[in-house]
Design a protein around this motif. Structure first.
Motif, PDB file in Angstrom:
ATOM      1  N   ALA A  80       6.235  -1.170   3.417  1.00  0.00           N
ATOM      2  CA  ALA A  80       7.634  -1.594   3.521  1.00  0.00           C
ATOM      3  C   ALA A  80       8.540  -0.388   3.648  1.00  0.00           C
ATOM      4  CB  ALA A  80       8.028  -2.401   2.291  1.00  0.00           C
ATOM      5  N   ILE A  81       9.646  -0.609   4.341  1.00  0.00           N
ATOM      6  CA  ILE A  81      10.733   0.365   4.377  1.00  0.00           C
ATOM      7  C   ILE A  81      11.841  -0.200   3.498  1.00  0.00           C
ATOM      8  CG2 ILE A  81      12.487   1.439   5.827  1.00  0.00           C
ATOM      9  CD1 ILE A  81      10.537   1.012   8.206  1.00  0.00           C
ATOM     10  N   LEU A  82      12.273   0.568   2.501  1.00  0.00           N
ATOM     11  CA  LEU A  82      13.352   0.121   1.625  1.00  0.00           C
ATOM     12  C   LEU A  82      14.632   0.870   1.998  1.00  0.00           C
ATOM     13  CD1 LEU A  82      11.431   0.197  -1.787  1.00  0.00           C
ATOM     14  CD2 LEU A  82      11.492  -1.619  -0.051  1.00  0.00           C
ATOM     15  N   GLU A  83      15.662   0.125   2.371  1.00  0.00           N
ATOM     16  CA  GLU A  83      16.909   0.748   2.810  1.00  0.00           C
ATOM     17  C   GLU A  83      18.042   0.286   1.893  1.00  0.00           C
ATOM     18  OE1 GLU A  83      18.285   3.017   4.872  1.00  0.00           O
ATOM     19  OE2 GLU A  83      20.180   2.291   4.039  1.00  0.00           O
ATOM     20  N   ARG A  84      18.750   1.246   1.328  1.00  0.00           N
ATOM     21  CA  ARG A  84      19.833   0.936   0.395  1.00  0.00           C
ATOM     22  C   ARG A  84      20.957   0.144   1.070  1.00  0.00           C
ATOM     23  NH1 ARG A  84      23.505   5.656  -2.185  1.00  0.00           N
ATOM     24  NH2 ARG A  84      23.889   5.981   0.020  1.00  0.00           N
ATOM     25  N   GLY A  85      21.311   0.554   2.278  1.00  0.00           N
ATOM     26  CA  GLY A  85      22.396  -0.119   2.995  1.00  0.00           C
ATOM     27  C   GLY A  85      21.824  -0.956   4.124  1.00  0.00           C
ATOM     28  N   SER A 114      17.084  -2.459  -6.602  1.00  0.00           N
ATOM     29  CA  SER A 114      18.127  -3.454  -6.861  1.00  0.00           C
ATOM     30  C   SER A 114      17.613  -4.861  -6.581  1.00  0.00           C
ATOM     31  CB  SER A 114      19.341  -3.141  -5.986  1.00  0.00           C
ATOM     32  OG  SER A 114      18.964  -3.067  -4.623  1.00  0.00           O
ATOM     33  N   ARG A 115      16.441  -4.956  -5.967  1.00  0.00           N
ATOM     34  CA  ARG A 115      15.840  -6.273  -5.740  1.00  0.00           C
ATOM     35  C   ARG A 115      14.526  -6.414  -6.514  1.00  0.00           C
ATOM     36  NH1 ARG A 115      16.509  -7.632   0.636  1.00  0.00           N
ATOM     37  NH2 ARG A 115      15.658  -9.612  -0.114  1.00  0.00           N
ATOM     38  N   ILE A 160      13.209  -3.867   4.648  1.00  0.00           N
ATOM     39  CA  ILE A 160      13.978  -4.534   3.599  1.00  0.00           C
ATOM     40  C   ILE A 160      15.297  -3.791   3.399  1.00  0.00           C
ATOM     41  CG2 ILE A 160      13.971  -5.260   1.191  1.00  0.00           C
ATOM     42  CD1 ILE A 160      10.810  -5.204   1.545  1.00  0.00           C
ATOM     43  N   GLN A 161      16.373  -4.438   3.819  1.00  0.00           N
ATOM     44  CA  GLN A 161      17.687  -3.821   3.720  1.00  0.00           C
ATOM     45  C   GLN A 161      18.367  -4.246   2.418  1.00  0.00           C
ATOM     46  OE1 GLN A 161      19.649  -3.679   7.827  1.00  0.00           O
ATOM     47  NE2 GLN A 161      18.187  -5.327   8.113  1.00  0.00           N
ATOM     48  N   ASN A 162      19.473  -3.566   2.111  1.00  0.00           N
ATOM     49  CA  ASN A 162      20.211  -3.840   0.862  1.00  0.00           C
ATOM     50  C   ASN A 162      19.288  -3.780  -0.345  1.00  0.00           C
ATOM     51  OD1 ASN A 162      22.764  -4.381   2.164  1.00  0.00           O
ATOM     52  ND2 ASN A 162      21.767  -6.237   2.941  1.00  0.00           N
ATOM     53  N   CYS A 163      18.427  -2.788  -0.353  1.00  0.00           N
ATOM     54  CA  CYS A 163      17.443  -2.643  -1.419  1.00  0.00           C
ATOM     55  C   CYS A 163      17.449  -1.184  -1.872  1.00  0.00           C
ATOM     56  CB  CYS A 163      16.063  -3.061  -0.903  1.00  0.00           C
ATOM     57  SG  CYS A 163      14.771  -2.978  -2.153  1.00  0.00           S
ATOM     58  N   GLU A 164      18.213  -0.910  -2.924  1.00  0.00           N
ATOM     59  CA  GLU A 164      18.378   0.470  -3.384  1.00  0.00           C
ATOM     60  C   GLU A 164      17.312   0.817  -4.410  1.00  0.00           C
ATOM     61  OE1 GLU A 164      22.215   1.355  -4.960  1.00  0.00           O
ATOM     62  OE2 GLU A 164      21.699   3.440  -5.418  1.00  0.00           O
ATOM     63  N   VAL A 165      16.677   1.956  -4.223  1.00  0.00           N
ATOM     64  CA  VAL A 165      15.709   2.436  -5.213  1.00  0.00           C
ATOM     65  C   VAL A 165      16.474   3.055  -6.376  1.00  0.00           C
ATOM     66  CG1 VAL A 165      13.903   4.143  -5.653  1.00  0.00           C
ATOM     67  CG2 VAL A 165      13.822   2.724  -3.591  1.00  0.00           C
ATOM     68  N   THR A 166      16.220   2.543  -7.583  1.00  0.00           N
ATOM     69  CA  THR A 166      16.948   3.013  -8.761  1.00  0.00           C
ATOM     70  C   THR A 166      16.060   3.766  -9.744  1.00  0.00           C
ATOM     71  OG1 THR A 166      16.560   0.852  -9.795  1.00  0.00           O
ATOM     72  CG2 THR A 166      18.645   1.149  -8.624  1.00  0.00           C
ATOM     73  N   ASP A 178       0.835  -1.204   0.000  1.00  0.00           N
ATOM     74  CA  ASP A 178       0.000   0.000   0.000  1.00  0.00           C
ATOM     75  C   ASP A 178       0.870   1.255   0.000  1.00  0.00           C
ATOM     76  OD1 ASP A 178      -2.190  -1.636   0.069  1.00  0.00           O
ATOM     77  OD2 ASP A 178      -2.511  -1.461   2.237  1.00  0.00           O
ATOM     78  N   ALA A 179       2.021   1.163   0.681  1.00  0.00           N
ATOM     79  CA  ALA A 179       2.952   2.295   0.689  1.00  0.00           C
ATOM     80  C   ALA A 179       4.359   1.768   0.905  1.00  0.00           C
ATOM     81  CB  ALA A 179       2.601   3.289   1.804  1.00  0.00           C
ATOM     82  N   VAL A 180       5.341   2.415   0.278  1.00  0.00           N
ATOM     83  CA  VAL A 180       6.733   2.135   0.627  1.00  0.00           C
ATOM     84  C   VAL A 180       7.400   3.435   1.076  1.00  0.00           C
ATOM     85  CG1 VAL A 180       6.966   0.160  -0.941  1.00  0.00           C
ATOM     86  CG2 VAL A 180       7.700   2.429  -1.700  1.00  0.00           C
ATOM     87  N   ILE A 181       8.259   3.289   2.067  1.00  0.00           N
ATOM     88  CA  ILE A 181       9.077   4.392   2.551  1.00  0.00           C
ATOM     89  C   ILE A 181      10.496   4.139   2.052  1.00  0.00           C
ATOM     90  CG2 ILE A 181       9.888   5.639   4.586  1.00  0.00           C
ATOM     91  CD1 ILE A 181       6.830   5.576   4.258  1.00  0.00           C
ATOM     92  N   VAL A 182      11.072   5.134   1.383  1.00  0.00           N
ATOM     93  CA  VAL A 182      12.437   4.989   0.890  1.00  0.00           C
ATOM     94  C   VAL A 182      13.381   5.591   1.920  1.00  0.00           C
ATOM     95  CG1 VAL A 182      14.025   5.431  -1.013  1.00  0.00           C
ATOM     96  CG2 VAL A 182      11.571   5.182  -1.461  1.00  0.00           C
ATOM     97  N   GLY A 183      14.176   4.744   2.552  1.00  0.00           N
ATOM     98  CA  GLY A 183      15.110   5.213   3.571  1.00  0.00           C
ATOM     99  C   GLY A 183      14.796   4.587   4.916  1.00  0.00           C
ATOM    100  N   GLY A 184      15.698   3.722   5.371  1.00  0.00           N
ATOM    101  CA  GLY A 184      15.498   3.035   6.647  1.00  0.00           C
ATOM    102  C   GLY A 184      16.319   3.648   7.761  1.00  0.00           C
ATOM    103  N   GLY A 185      16.268   4.962   7.857  1.00  0.00           N
ATOM    104  CA  GLY A 185      16.888   5.636   8.997  1.00  0.00           C
ATOM    105  C   GLY A 185      15.824   5.930  10.040  1.00  0.00           C
ATOM    106  N   GLY A 186      16.143   6.806  10.958  1.00  0.00           N
ATOM    107  CA  GLY A 186      15.208   7.143  12.023  1.00  0.00           C
ATOM    108  C   GLY A 186      13.889   7.654  11.476  1.00  0.00           C
TER     109      GLY A 186
END
Lengths: 96, 405
Positions: free
Chosen positions: B50-55, B213-214, B192-198, B23-31
């Motif tokens: 989902a939270i998508l975090e590049r690192g 990247s996934r 979701i870590q190691n998932c970079e938005v491209t 339903d929604a994704v948040i780009v960036g798994g920081g605070g």
């Protein structure tokens, strides 16, 4: 600390320089003709490139001249310096 | 040998593979991303997110800040936002069932010139009118609260007084992230870590998913909470942000017995200091002047802040710099954040928190979640819309931001 290649004085420490942000931002020819949106863009919107960035520096503690530089904003490496008014150098040839 | 080791503690969150659609994704798994997902799930019932975090989780500025929490900002809009954040901080350890060492040990903002004194007293008065705890204290009171400060008049910039906010303090940043992550996970949020938005997938002017990247992930709504890399994402999505990314550095000393009971900030000589629970002296200063994404800066910036620190705290002369590091901060031209809709439908942005995003974590999450869920701003973040750079309704907090940028 960066070692910055001043076009007039050669390589000098970063502490001798001031930073001027994005290069090649011209003052609008007739600000009165701009919409609020366009004026806001001139005032507040600048490129924020991750990678090769054309920017201005001034050698405050040296020759006191402004110049432009092409610098990588990730590695901080200076790829080229050139004088205000000159076109941005094309570095695409030989670039990996 | 291995059988003698204790059991691995329970993991605080799963590491799921991304689903094809949310339903929604948040780009960036920081605070901020974590807090946004938390309030989306808790306040708005959106748990298919989902939270998508590049690192890795909370490995960017959330791992690099100096953990100061305060709400003594000058303007009404900022005071409302940061004071709401403070009130959320005060209830979060219980709500998240995680003692992340929120320590309300007070913060002093020192004044070193007559102009500093006038501006500080004005800010105290503004704070009091906005219900923010603040008082003006004399050099004698400064010394009483923090005995190791040099309040003598024989230094270049003598301490002429300070603003004091008793409810301000520090918290353990990584525990804050883990506390949010555990609760998000419990409510069904996929981290979701190691998932970079491209890239961004659009249908007309509406965002309908992201390329990562996934693989491709469809999403009804997308929220950007990527701090220093916000402009890069905005470029990919096809809109512009009035943001410049700069390196910001911080440092710690080796561990000491408790010597520094509060948080001291000085805008004028430019250093801020607290002592972490473990015992390190934690310090920071201003941003490096140039645009940079390299997560490092120049050592002369560290030297200048240490010079300021040693003048203010003479006993620090015997301390050693143990580590210094840098992050990438997203500064705006009015030193205030952007929590806003964007020119693209169902794409939202939380950015521009610059050097002070940690303290704003709960309020950013709270107001950004509201904006994503309802499609329009909460009264708290309405003034922090992107269009203020067009209308001219800037919220100039360069004074109270306490960090030059």
């Amino acid at each position: 600390m960066l070692m910055i290649p001043c076009p007039d004085c050669g390589p000098r420490d970063e502490t001798e320089f001031g930073y001027g942000g994005q290069a090649h931002v011209a003052y609008p020819e007739d600000p009165n003709q701009l919409s609020d949106r366009e004026w806001g863009e001139y005032l507040f919107y600048r490129e924020n490139t991750r990678g090769l960035f054309a920017e201005r520096w001034v050698h405050t503690a040296g020759c006191r001249r402004w110049f432009n530089a092409l610098r990588d904003t990730v590695t901080y490496e200076f790829k080229a310096v050139y004088r205000p008014g000159e076109a941005r150098p094309d570095l695409t040839q030989g670039e990996s | 040998m291995a059988e003698m080791l204790p059991e691995h503690p329970d993991f605080l969150w799963r590491n799921p593979d991304p689903k094809p659609s949310y339903d929604a994704v948040i780009v960036g798994g920081g605070g901020h991303g974590l807090a946004t997902a938390y309030y989306l799930a808790k306040n708005h019932g959106m748990t298919n997110i989902a939270i998508l975090e590049r690192g890795w989780l909370a490995g960017g500025n959330m791992a690099r800040n100096t953990t100061i929490i305060r709400s003594n900002y000058l303007w009404d809009e900022s005071a409302a936002l940061y004071e709401h954040s403070m009130k959320l901080w005060e209830q979060l350890p219980e709500e998240l069932e995680y003692d992340f060492l929120f320590s309300q040990r007070g913060v002093m903002n020192l004044a070193h010139t007559l102009q500093d004194v006038r501006e500080s007293q004005r800010r105290v008065n503004a704070n009091v009118l906005n219900g923010v705890d603040a008082e003006w204290i004399t050099p004698e009171q400064v010394k009483e609260l923090c005995p190791i400060i040099n309040t003598g008049d024989d230094i270049r910039y003598p301490v002429m007084g300070a603003t004091y906010q008793p409810r301000a303090g520090i918290a353990k940043h990584d525990h804050v992230a883990w506390a949010f992550a555990r609760k998000c996970d419990e409510m069904g949020v996929d981290i979701i870590q190691n998932c970079e938005v491209t890239g961004f997938i659009k249908d007309g002017n509406r965002v309908v998913g992201v390329e990562t990247s996934r693989g491709r992930i469809n999403a009804g709504k997308v929220g950007l909470a990527a701090a220093g890399n916000s402009s890069v994402l905005a470029d990919l999505a096809g809109f512009r942000l009035p943001i410049q990314s700069h390196p910001l550095q911080a440092l710690v000393s080796e561990l000491f017995e408790p010597v520094h009971p509060t948080v001291v900030m000085s805008n004028h000589v430019h250093v801020y200091v607290s002592q972490a629970h473990k015992g390190e002296l934690v310090m920071g200063a201003g941003v490096d002047a140039y645009n940079g994404y390299g997560q490092r800066g120049g050592f002369h910036v560290i030297e200048e802040q240490l010079a300021a620190a040693v003048e203010l705290f003479p006993i620090f002369a015997r301390a050693h710099l143990l580590r210094s590091w840098g992050g990438t901060v997203d500064t705006t031209f009015d030193a205030s954040p952007i929590v806003s809709t964007t020119p693209i439908d169902e794409l939202y942005v939380n950015a521009g928190w610059g050097t002070g995003g940690f303290k704003g974590t709960p309020a950013a999450g709270y107001s950004f979640a509201h904006t994503i869920a309802t499609g329009s701003a909460h009264p708290l973040n309405e003034p922090f819309a992107l269009d203020r750079f067009e209308t001219g309704h800037l919220i100039d907090e360069h004074g109270a931001a306490a960090v030059a940028h």
